[in-house]
Design an enzyme around this catalytic site. Structure first.
Site, PDB file in Angstrom:
ATOM      1  CD  GLU A 171      77.384 -51.987 -66.210  1.00 26.97           C
ATOM      2  OE1 GLU A 171      77.066 -51.029 -66.549  1.00 26.97           O
ATOM      3  OE2 GLU A 171      75.878 -52.709 -65.537  1.00 26.97           O
ATOM      4  CG  ASP A 409      69.620 -53.536 -62.124  1.00 19.85           C
ATOM      5  OD1 ASP A 409      70.220 -53.516 -62.029  1.00 19.85           O
ATOM      6  OD2 ASP A 409      69.096 -53.142 -63.739  1.00 19.85           O
ATOM      7  CD  GLU A 458      74.909 -55.589 -65.692  1.00 22.50           C
ATOM      8  OE1 GLU A 458      74.560 -54.400 -66.922  1.00 22.50           O
ATOM      9  OE2 GLU A 458      74.314 -55.195 -64.662  1.00 22.50           O
ATOM     10  CD  GLU A 464      73.007 -52.874 -69.095  1.00 22.20           C
ATOM     11  OE1 GLU A 464      72.175 -53.134 -68.747  1.00 22.20           O
ATOM     12  OE2 GLU A 464      73.583 -51.827 -67.996  1.00 22.20           O
TER      13      GLU A 464
END
Length: 655
Positions: A171, A409, A458, A464
């Site tokens: 990310e 996750d 993701e 988010e």
């Protein structure tokens, strides 16, 4: 990020150490694409190398490839015993088509076979190239390293997602630098890597058909080249939380696997920015569907409570909001009203994150499953990966309950063990007719083609991350991360702000970018499950926006990129049946950008009705400002489109 360090292999050999051997007699082979657009020149000498030249000139030079194993080093002083040429020309339909419902895989193939237990397969496409090693002898093999050294001009710009560890959530924001500045003391990069050779010519590097093997990372060498680097295989670990482990022993190899097998494809997509977005190499090379029955796999839209804090409010909310039965029923009612297929119940639905079999009594999962079935809305449950690994019988239990899928996750790894975990999950989930959404996940590399019950991943700097998610970074996603497969970005914010005035915290979550920008993301970003991340209350207060985004398809028959420049703007038209959708977004570099969109892709014999959403005159300051319009268009229409900074434009065109 936990444990920010590199895991270097004790027995790793460097390319320099291997390639310093005495030169062997060169054997040279040439392979051109079907349309003679790209040509691969392969040299088998002291090392196995190849170069790629397009009709516009040299693309990449002296790509060195090898596999170092306990059974010998493949690609070092290769002894070519046979060179076989063939052609691939097939058309197929992905179960979950994100770009095209029909894909043609057409290339020329050269397979170089050796008597030493391996072959190397090269493919030349008109829009790129690919290669892979193929093991030909039975038995087991330890791969200690794989060499993939790629050299471009040092002045070429690399667009990369950096990481200082193999343990990463994938990310981080993209960074952009000349290849001469990407040196060994800087972070390595996740795949895909985008190389800008000229403003009109790019190369996207990634991998596909990743099976029983670690994901590849790249490390810059500071001279225009960069090299593959891989996480070692973990042998022993201990829990450090409910969702993470600490390695206590690592193997002196990156993979222990069958020797007789196909190894992952390494591919380069070559072309204009539009070509990079439209290409489908990850799909073409990822393998074909392995499931006998896919009728139960239903891509669709999802209402999600985590981003908005599960806090609906207003005159129709006569209960205390939160993670409880009444709130989730409210979400189900909202989803049912707008034809949204699923709701996700994120962390909090279970009494304990380590126990997937005991629901939180305030939530009453079983009643919600019953209520959802009554309303035509499926339930997807969140779990950390470590809980899944320790309770593999949960797949049957969840299926018996009537759950439709699982959001898994915090894997945050891509070593061989974790790559195999993904596959084990998909196999068991498919046996029980369960959909999967992988979070904290590495990029798509073919798995969702073989197991189409994997609807999204993701591993992206998405919404988010609140204020950390900016259009300046997101404008690279269609050209890099989303270019290789589904991406769970979680769009749909109804509170829109320009970056200089951004303030946001759950339950009043907001996004950077205009309202029209947010709406256009539903057309531009590809995901087999597309989130509506905001509060149902906000959607009820903006019905014209909600009706549009909840009706945007998540699978497509055709994709056309109309305008594109990585990091700056993209305009995409997508067809579903007879209807066309257009999405346009831009970054924050200019107050406005103006385009003229030619609609010549429409059927010339028809007049169409168009509903569009555009930035309002003040959207460059007040990002909530938008306009909805109705108009008639046809194939000769040229649409003037004006985007505010961090803005967007989107439309549906119906016959």
């Amino acid at each position: 990020m936990k444990n920010p360090k590199f895991y270097f292999l004790p027995l790793m050999l460097t390319a320099g150490a291997v390639f310093s051997q005495a030169e062997a007699k060169n054997q040279i082979y040439s392979l051109s694409s079907p349309g003679n657009v790209n040509t691969i020149t392969i040299t088998a000498g002291d090392t196995l190398k190849y170069s790629v030249e397009s009709k516009d000139g040299k693309v990449v030079d002296n790509v060195a490839i090898a596999m170092l194993t306990d059974k010998g080093n493949w690609g070092i002083k290769p002894r070519i015993s046979k060179a076989r040429r063939s052609v691939v020309n097939e058309t197929f339909s992905p179960v979950v088509p994100l770009k095209h419902s029909t894909i043609t895989d057409n290339c020329n193939v050269l397979t170089l076979t050796t008597p030493d237990g391996y072959a190397v397969e090269f493919r030349a496409y008109d829009n790129g190239v690919a290669h892979r090693f193929v093991g030909t002898k039975e038995g087991s093999i330890d791969v200690t390293n794989e060499i993939y050294d790629v050299t471009f001009a040092p002045s070429n710009v690399a667009h990369i997602q950096p990481t200082n560890s193999f343990r990463t959530s994938y990310e981080n924001p993209y960074v952009h630098m000349a290849l001469s500045d990407w040196t060994s003391d800087k972070d390595m990069a996740t795949l895909p890597v985008l190389i800008e050779e000229t403003p009109s010519n790019y190369v996207l590097l990634s991998e596909s058909n990743l099976i029983d093997y670690p994901a590849m990372f790249m490390k810059g060498n500071g001279n225009g080249s960069f090299s593959a680097i891989f996480p070692p295989e973990p042998l022993k670990w201990e829990d450090s939380s409910d969702r993470s482990v600490r390695f206590t022993e690592e193997a002196p190899y990156i993979a222990r696997t069958d020797s007789k097998r196909d190894f992952p494809w390494r591919f380069m997509a070559i072309g204009t920015p539009a070509d990079i977005v439209e290409q489908t190499f990850e799909v073409q090379l990822g393998g074909r569907n392995t499931l006998a029955d896919t009728s139960w796999i239903k891509p669709g839209t999802v209402s999600w409570e985590w981003w908005n804090g599960a806090m609906p409010y207003g005159e129709d909310v006569d209960f205390e909001s939160g993670y409880n039965l009444d709130t989730y029923k409210y979400f189900i009612d909202f989803a049912s009203k707008y034809g949204i297929n699923y709701i996700i119940m994120d962390e909090g639905w279970a009494k304990d994150t380590r126990d997937p079999f005991t629901p939180n009594p305030k939530v009453d999962v079983h009643e919600l499953i019953r209520y959802g079935n009554e309303k035509g809305v499926g339930i997807i449950l969140w779990l950390p990966w470590l809980t899944v690994e320790k309770n593999f019988d949960l797949f049957k239990t969840f299926s018996d309950w009537g759950v439709k899928g699982i959001k898994i996750d915090f894997m945050d790894r891509s070593d061989q063990w974790m790559v195999n975990f993904y596959e084990r999950v998909l196999e068991e989930a498919a046996r029980n007719n369960l959909l999967i959404d992988m979070h904290g996940a590495f990029k798509p590399a073919g798995l969702e083609q073989r197991y189409p019950n994997l609807l999204s991943y993701e591993g992206v700097l998405g919404m988010e991350q609140m204020g950390g998610c900016r259009p300046d970074n997101s404008l690279y996603l269609p050209f890099i991360r989303n270019a290789v497969g589904p991406m769970d970005y979680t769009p749909g914010a109804m509170i829109s702000m320009q970056p200089e005035c951004y303030r946001s915290a759950r339950p009043n979550s907001a996004s950077i970018g205009t309202r029209a920008y947010q709406m256009a993301l539903f057309v531009i970003f590809e995901s087999g499950i597309q989130m509506l991340a905001d509060n149902p209350t906000m959607y009820y207060r903006n019905p014209e926006c909600t009706e549009f985004i909840s009706s945007v398809p998540v699978t497509w028959d055709e994709t056309k990129v109309l305008e594109a420049k990585p990091g700056e703007y993209i305009i995409v038209a997508k067809r579903k049946g007879d209807d066309w959708y257009i999405g346009a977004i831009t970054n924050g570099a200019q107050k406005h950008r103006e385009f003229n969109i030619n609609l010549d892709f429409l059927n010339g014999n028809h007049e169409y009705s168009m509903t569009s959403f555009e930035d309002g005159v003040n959207a460059h300051q007040q990002a909530m400002d938008f306009r909805r319009k109705e108009s008639k268009v046809n194939s000769s229409t040229v649409l003037p489109v004006k985007l505010a900074r961090n803005g967007g434009w989107t439309a549906v065109i119906k016959y």
